[in-house]
Design a protein around this motif. Structure first.
Motif, PDB file in Angstrom:
ATOM      1  N   SER A 120      63.245  24.856  26.137  1.00 14.18           N
ATOM      2  CA  SER A 120      64.657  24.625  25.846  1.00 14.18           C
ATOM      3  C   SER A 120      65.474  24.540  27.128  1.00 14.18           C
ATOM      4  CB  SER A 120      65.195  25.744  24.944  1.00 14.18           C
ATOM      5  OG  SER A 120      66.560  25.533  24.653  1.00 14.18           O
ATOM      6  N   ASP A 121      65.169  25.405  28.107  1.00 11.09           N
ATOM      7  CA  ASP A 121      65.903  25.391  29.367  1.00 11.09           C
ATOM      8  C   ASP A 121      65.639  24.108  30.153  1.00 11.09           C
ATOM      9  OD1 ASP A 121      67.214  27.746  28.998  1.00 11.09           O
ATOM     10  OD2 ASP A 121      65.940  28.951  30.304  1.00 11.09           O
ATOM     11  N   VAL A 122      64.381  23.649  30.172  1.00 11.48           N
ATOM     12  CA  VAL A 122      64.063  22.411  30.873  1.00 11.48           C
ATOM     13  C   VAL A 122      64.867  21.253  30.296  1.00 11.48           C
ATOM     14  CG1 VAL A 122      62.248  20.680  31.162  1.00 11.48           C
ATOM     15  CG2 VAL A 122      61.789  23.050  31.717  1.00 11.48           C
ATOM     16  N   TRP A 123      65.069  21.288  28.987  1.00 10.12           N
ATOM     17  CA  TRP A 123      65.828  20.232  28.328  1.00 10.12           C
ATOM     18  C   TRP A 123      67.343  20.406  28.492  1.00 10.12           C
ATOM     19  CZ3 TRP A 123      64.286  16.080  24.996  1.00 10.12           C
ATOM     20  CH2 TRP A 123      65.354  15.440  24.382  1.00 10.12           C
ATOM     21  N   MET A 124      67.872  21.575  28.133  1.00 15.86           N
ATOM     22  CA  MET A 124      69.303  21.703  27.901  1.00 15.86           C
ATOM     23  C   MET A 124      70.104  22.285  29.058  1.00 15.86           C
ATOM     24  SD  MET A 124      69.304  22.925  23.915  1.00 15.86           S
ATOM     25  CE  MET A 124      70.940  22.252  23.560  1.00 15.86           C
TER      26      MET A 124
ATOM     27  N   ARG B 203      62.063  12.622  24.340  1.00 17.93           N
ATOM     28  CA  ARG B 203      61.012  13.173  23.486  1.00 17.93           C
ATOM     29  C   ARG B 203      59.959  12.149  23.109  1.00 17.93           C
ATOM     30  NH1 ARG B 203      65.463  15.399  19.341  1.00 17.93           N
ATOM     31  NH2 ARG B 203      66.327  13.415  20.078  1.00 17.93           N
ATOM     32  N   THR B 204      60.297  10.876  23.147  1.00 17.37           N
ATOM     33  CA  THR B 204      59.392   9.834  22.657  1.00 17.37           C
ATOM     34  C   THR B 204      58.664   9.117  23.783  1.00 17.37           C
ATOM     35  OG1 THR B 204      61.052   8.055  22.701  1.00 17.37           O
ATOM     36  CG2 THR B 204      60.990   9.462  20.753  1.00 17.37           C
ATOM     37  N   MET B 205      59.010   9.399  25.035  1.00 14.08           N
ATOM     38  CA  MET B 205      58.419   8.713  26.182  1.00 14.08           C
ATOM     39  C   MET B 205      57.854   9.763  27.132  1.00 14.08           C
ATOM     40  SD  MET B 205      60.112   5.465  28.179  1.00 14.08           S
ATOM     41  CE  MET B 205      61.200   6.425  29.235  1.00 14.08           C
ATOM     42  N   LEU B 206      56.772  10.407  26.696  1.00 13.39           N
ATOM     43  CA  LEU B 206      56.144  11.482  27.455  1.00 13.39           C
ATOM     44  C   LEU B 206      54.817  10.987  28.026  1.00 13.39           C
ATOM     45  CD1 LEU B 206      56.801  14.303  24.840  1.00 13.39           C
ATOM     46  CD2 LEU B 206      58.001  13.997  27.020  1.00 13.39           C
ATOM     47  N   TYR B 207      54.544  11.375  29.281  1.00 14.12           N
ATOM     48  CA  TYR B 207      53.338  10.916  29.962  1.00 14.12           C
ATOM     49  C   TYR B 207      52.496  12.108  30.387  1.00 14.12           C
ATOM     50  CZ  TYR B 207      56.064   6.647  30.108  1.00 14.12           C
ATOM     51  OH  TYR B 207      56.815   5.566  29.751  1.00 14.12           O
TER      52      TYR B 207
ATOM     53  N   ARG C 154      56.109  21.077  22.347  1.00 13.46           N
ATOM     54  CA  ARG C 154      57.506  21.520  22.412  1.00 13.46           C
ATOM     55  C   ARG C 154      58.435  20.432  22.945  1.00 13.46           C
ATOM     56  NH1 ARG C 154      54.237  25.608  22.233  1.00 13.46           N
ATOM     57  NH2 ARG C 154      54.929  27.646  21.424  1.00 13.46           N
ATOM     58  N   LEU C 155      57.947  19.655  23.914  1.00 11.45           N
ATOM     59  CA  LEU C 155      58.786  18.578  24.426  1.00 11.45           C
ATOM     60  C   LEU C 155      58.959  17.478  23.387  1.00 11.45           C
ATOM     61  CD1 LEU C 155      57.597  18.281  28.127  1.00 11.45           C
ATOM     62  CD2 LEU C 155      59.473  19.627  27.174  1.00 11.45           C
ATOM     63  N   ARG C 156      57.939  17.220  22.594  1.00  4.24           N
ATOM     64  CA  ARG C 156      58.071  16.239  21.507  1.00  4.24           C
ATOM     65  C   ARG C 156      59.088  16.703  20.467  1.00  4.24           C
ATOM     66  NH1 ARG C 156      51.805  14.784  19.978  1.00  4.24           N
ATOM     67  NH2 ARG C 156      51.483  13.076  21.457  1.00  4.24           N
ATOM     68  N   ARG C 157      59.042  17.989  20.182  1.00  2.00           N
ATOM     69  CA  ARG C 157      59.935  18.534  19.159  1.00  2.00           C
ATOM     70  C   ARG C 157      61.373  18.573  19.646  1.00  2.00           C
ATOM     71  NH1 ARG C 157      57.666  23.859  17.874  1.00  2.00           N
ATOM     72  NH2 ARG C 157      58.941  24.619  19.606  1.00  2.00           N
ATOM     73  N   GLY C 158      61.552  18.857  20.917  1.00  2.00           N
ATOM     74  CA  GLY C 158      62.895  18.957  21.463  1.00  2.00           C
ATOM     75  C   GLY C 158      63.531  20.293  21.155  1.00  2.00           C
TER      76      GLY C 158
END
Length: 446
Positions: free
Chosen positions: A39-43, A420-424, A68-72
């Motif tokens: 969550s911190d990496v995202w928000m 979330r949809t473009m993860l490598y 978790r990154l896919r879920r957001g």
């Protein structure tokens, strides 16, 4: 007895030097730590907090971080709605913008977004995008972002291209934006700017709406090298008018034909009874919405084609990143499409590097001209990491073997895209001069 990490301490694990405890804690005790770090990496807008969270995630299994990154994150219904005026500092310059969030916004539903580029950039007013009657956008079904351009930073300035990407990324930290339904629309100079962004950085955007703009204006407005080939596989909805003294339909229609003949998807709607204005908007609004609904972004297109003179801004298209230019043996004679009505449309000072890449399962095929080194980004949604990956360059197989996904690569590109949809999960560095292929762990070498 399994270890437990208190949730209150989890966001500070890396700073406290406790991230190394995480492997021993799986699977029973580290769920809260990983959830909070993701969550911190995202928000979080605090770079130090994001860096600490990334160190925590770097110790977790790949599949845990990926999930978790896919879920957001859990977005908040308390996020402000209505009109917000703000600014961001980029490259030492303050960029003003407005964000309009509809009153109907719900945090648990993904919402589309529009970046609206205004006209009249020959001004010293640096707040133009945050002015005007925009309260009515609160009744829209999408989030609307209104950036500003001015004389020193028109839409066809590379800093604007980068700032637009950063702007939408920052808005996504707070609102549940559908990453595959974020489009760019522009009026007059803004419409011309939409063509420019599409030729320089189309990856974040689902579609482009150049409205009463003209692509050929860029010929004299910017010295940046431009390539029509970069518009292929982009989706355009264009409107020009019959009585426009600047860019009338009669002058624009031949350029639309050139784009279509070159493989660009353009839905064109001439409005013959209007001038350089948007009085036609109510007549075209339903058509625009239907077009946008029919053209979401494919975050991992199976085929990409890209041209650039620089390994800096404009070097990446989705999963293809051009790292170094220069000729090598056995190149493919790819054409640098730049012709309209028998003459060059855009002036060029140098020769571009051009790459065409296709993906079929785990097989990657590359055709290149003028490129010495590039990077291929591998997404776990389209690449099976349990099987070997094959890379063929200009008809010669240069790699076949296993590729292991890594959390560091996953986090590196997630921080770039916040998507979330473009993860490598992995990246391959391809040296075309030597024919060597090297897995990249984290950021690109060099």
């Amino acid at each position: 007895m399994p270890c437990r990490v208190p949730a209150a301490r989890s966001a500070s694990l890396a700073l406290l030097g406790l991230a190394a405890l995480l492997p021993a804690c799986f699977p029973a005790a580290a769920e809260e730590a990983i959830d909070e770090a993701a969550s911190d990496v995202w928000m979080s807008r605090d770079p130090a907090r994001r860096a600490a969270a990334a160190e925590v995630l770097a110790q977790a299994p790949f599949h845990e971080v990926l999930a978790r990154l896919r879920r957001g994150p859990l977005f908040s219904d308390e996020a402000p709605k209505g009109v917000r005026h703000a600014s961001q500092l980029f490259d030492g310059v303050e960029y003003h913008f407005s964000v309009v969030v509809p009153d109907s916004y719900r945090a648990d539903e993904r919402i589309s977004a529009r970046i609206m580029l205004h006209g009249g950039v020959s001004t010293d007013d640096r707040r133009k995008g945050s002015q005007g009657a925009i309260d009515n956008l609160r009744r829209s079904s999408r989030v609307t972002i209104l950036p500003s351009a001015w004389r020193e930073r028109p839409w066809w300035h590379l800093a604007q291209v980068e700032s637009l990407r950063l702007l939408v990324r920052e808005v996504r930290r707070e609102y549940n934006i559908d990453e595959n339904r974020v489009h760019i629309a522009g009026i007059s100079d803004g419409g011309t700017g939409a063509y420019f962004v599409a030729m320089k950085d189309p990856t974040p955007w689902s579609a482009f709406l150049p409205l009463i703009g003209h692509p050929a204006v860029l010929r004299g407005a910017t010295r940046e090298p431009l390539h029509l080939v970069n518009l292929r596989a982009r989706a355009f909805f264009a409107v020009n008018t019959g009585k426009d003294p600047l860019y009338p339909h009669s002058r624009i229609a031949p350029y639309i034909r050139t784009l279509r003949d070159g493989g660009v998807v353009v839905e064109y709607h001439p409005e013959l009874d209007f001038g350089h204005d948007t009085g036609w908007w109510p007549r075209q609004n339903e058509n625009m919405n239907a077009f946008l609904e029919a053209h979401p972004r494919d975050p991992h297109p199976p085929s990409v084609e890209w041209a650039t003179e620089s390994p800096g801004v404009g070097a990446r298209l989705h999963w293809l990143v051009i790292r170094e230019l220069g000729h090598v043996a056995n190149e493919t004679p790819l054409l640098d499409w730049n012709e309209h009505d028998g003459r060059a449309l855009f002036a060029r000072d140098g020769e571009p590097g051009i790459a065409r890449a296709t993906r079929a399962g785990n097989a990657l095929r590359l055709e290149t001209r003028g490129i010495r080194r590039l990077e291929l980004l591998l997404a776990p949604t389209v690449i099976d990491f349990e099987r070997e990956v094959e890379v063929v360059v200009n008809g010669r197989r240069v790699f076949r073997g296993p590729v292991r996904p890594s959390v560091s690569t996953l986090l590196h590109w997630f921080r770039q895209d916040l998507d979330r949809t473009m993860l490598y999960g992995a990246a391959l560095d391809v040296d075309l001069a030597s024919g060597s292929v090297t897995p990249v762990d984290g950021g690109a070498p060099g």
